[in-house]
Design a protein around this motif. Structure first.
Motif, PDB file in Angstrom:
ATOM      1  N   ARG A 109      -0.017  -3.919  -1.205  1.00 40.74           N
ATOM      2  CA  ARG A 109      -0.204  -3.639   0.215  1.00 40.74           C
ATOM      3  C   ARG A 109      -1.046  -2.371   0.342  1.00 40.74           C
ATOM      4  O   ARG A 109      -0.548  -1.265   0.119  1.00 40.74           O
ATOM      5  N   GLN A 116      -3.022   0.356   2.383  1.00 40.99           N
ATOM      6  CA  GLN A 116      -2.950   0.925   3.736  1.00 40.99           C
ATOM      7  C   GLN A 116      -3.822   2.180   3.795  1.00 40.99           C
ATOM      8  O   GLN A 116      -3.328   3.303   3.888  1.00 40.99           O
ATOM      9  N   SER A 134      -1.127   3.112  -0.792  1.00 43.75           N
ATOM     10  CA  SER A 134      -0.850   1.694  -1.043  1.00 43.75           C
ATOM     11  C   SER A 134       0.497   1.556  -1.749  1.00 43.75           C
ATOM     12  O   SER A 134       1.018   2.519  -2.347  1.00 43.75           O
TER      13      SER A 134
END
Length: 496
Positions: A66, A68, A72
């Motif tokens: 994921r 971001q 992450s």
């Protein structure tokens, strides 16, 4: 080619391009030879209070990712489970972070970082370093709805183990149970031995062998169908307690309970009988269950089964009377037995005997009722060519089979040590071979010679390990407890 195939091919191409770019940069992951680990995921979770704030080194496969922005999360899976890793650009450096965000699910990474707990309370590792150790050039199946097709699971067990955690759990249970079985025997003075897998005579069981050829000797040889006759030779030689666990090979049908190669254990104890083998059987199975599962009461496919000793006992004739409604105490001749067989729909074979009819009726009518652990004893001599006759009734043998969940999981008897009787039974088996039974025993002159040297009174036992593991792991197929089961080769399709 449909859109999904096109998308998949494009994704595979991108992975190879990423690898090529890394290699151009001098960061080829395949040149890394080792990575020093300090902990596994479960170590960190089980010892969080001790490890919080301390640096650890872990490695495993990226299972989720994921990204971001400048921070992450990835889930890293190792042998013991998964743990979350928090990766920030300002901690690992801008250049390394730019590389990190290109890593794919399935890639294998090494991580060094501090143990901490997120605001949501999840134990994690805050990365100081993330190194790519191996680039995955394939797409893990869970990307496309998971690996559910049983055939593909067995063919690609390496993928099955990655994406289906319950599969790995089953094999860890298997490992614990096998260790427990050996521990039980080792603690009681049994010696573990190795005997030949390639045999010049296929003996020790009624089964069809695999045949191979030895070029130097220019003779056909057989993969062993059992290790019984060699283990008995060791008892003749003076060892009093021996066992061997290993692969056996039978060139027969495949089913949810049968694989051409399978694991079995056989053990032999001098100065013991089939009653001693019964006690060993129920105790060793209960011990394995307790060690592997923490209980002797299991649930198999919705059925509660209690493996706690002592197990039920019933003679084969009692079972036939109970479940087939035929009382063989009143049937004395082969002819009477064959008439009963016809009435009960049993296939009539050449030179069929009363004992064979009893066995066939048992298999047809009784086996399916044996759910809870049960010893079936005193098999007819015609179907027990290596077992000692019962002194009070020479038509039956001091033998048993152990049944659980309708399956035979063990076979044992007081071993026949009369070389004259054994020769006659081998000759009877040869006649069966001449009549077309290619599973009947071959004549083994060296084994007869060993019996003439002298085999003490001996109890012997064989347990089918894979079927036992099916029970302990609640597996519906034997292929679920064999890491690499036998599979039919995939026929390559001709290209147009």
């Amino acid at each position: 080619m449909n859109n999904e195939e096109l998308s998949l091919n494009e994704m595979l191409k991108i992975r190879r391009e990423k690898l090529a770019k890394l290699q151009e940069m001098g960061k080829d992951p395949f040149k890394i030879e080792k990575y020093d680990l300090t902990h596994h995921s479960i170590d960190i979770k089980d010892n969080f209070e001790e490890l919080e704030g301390k640096e650890v080194s872990i490695a495993g496969r990226i299972m989720s990712k994921r990204v971001q922005g400048k921070a992450s999360f990835i889930d890293v899976q190792d042998q013991e489970g998964r743990i979350q890793v928090y990766v920030r650009k300002d901690r690992i450096g801008e250049e390394d972070y730019e590389l990190f965000v290109t890593y794919d699910i399935g890639d294998i990474v090494g991580v060094k970082g501090e143990v901490f707990k997120t605001k949501r309370g999840e134990i994690s590792v805050k990365a100081n370093e993330v190194i790519l150790l191996s680039k995955s050039l394939q797409i893990l199946p869970e990307k496309f709805h998971g690996l559910k097709d049983p055939d593909l699971r067995y063919r690609q067990r390496y993928v099955d183990l990655i994406v289906n955690p319950e599969v790995k759990k089953a094999f860890l249970i298997r490992n614990k149970a096998i260790k427990a079985i050996k521990e039980y025997l080792d603690d009681r003075g049994f010696l573990e031995v190795d005997t030949p897998i390639l045999n010049t005579i296929a003996g020790g069981a009624a089964a069809r062998p695999f045949i191979t050829h030895h070029n130097t000797l220019d003779i056909d040889m057989y993969l062993r169908i059992a290790n019984e006759l060699y283990l008995k030779r060791l008892i003749v030689g003076g060892f009093e307690k021996v066992y061997e666990m290993g692969r056996m090979f039978r060139n027969e049908g495949m089913s949810i309970k049968h694989n051409p190669e399978y694991t079995a254990i056989e053990l032999y104890q001098a100065y013991a009988d089939y009653e001693d083998m019964m006690r060993i059987t129920e105790n060793i199975v209960a011990y394995a269950a307790e060690k592997a599962l923490g209980t002797t009461k299991i649930n198999y496919q919705g059925t509660e089964i209690d493996l706690t000793p002592p197990w039920n006992r019933m003679t084969m004739e009692e079972a036939v009377k109970k479940y087939a409604g035929v009382d063989f105490s009143e049937i004395k001749t082969d002819e009477e037995a064959i008439e009963i067989a016809k009435q009960k729909g049993i296939e009539i074979k050449p030179e069929m005997t009363r004992g064979q009819v009893i066995n066939d009726l048992f298999e047809e009518y009784a086996e399916k009722h044996l759910i809870q652990p049960t010893f079936i004893t005193h098999h007819p001599v015609e179907v027990s060519p290596l077992a000692k006759r019962n002194p009070e009734n020479p038509a039956i043998t001091n033998r048993f089979e152990a049944f659980v969940n309708t399956w035979e999981i063990a076979n044992a008897f007081s071993e026949l040590n009369d070389p004259i009787d054994q020769r006659q039974r081998f000759m009877d088996q040869l006649r069966q071979r001449e009549l077309g039974d290619d599973e009947a025993h071959m004549l083994d002159e060296d084994f007869l010679n060993a019996l003439e040297v002298g085999l003490p009174p001996t109890g012997g036992l064989g347990i089918g390990i894979d079927r036992l593991m099916m029970l302990l792991t609640n597996s519906s197929s034997i292929r679920d407890v064999i890491l690499f089961p036998t599979m039919k080769p995939i026929t390559e399709q001709k290209q147009d």
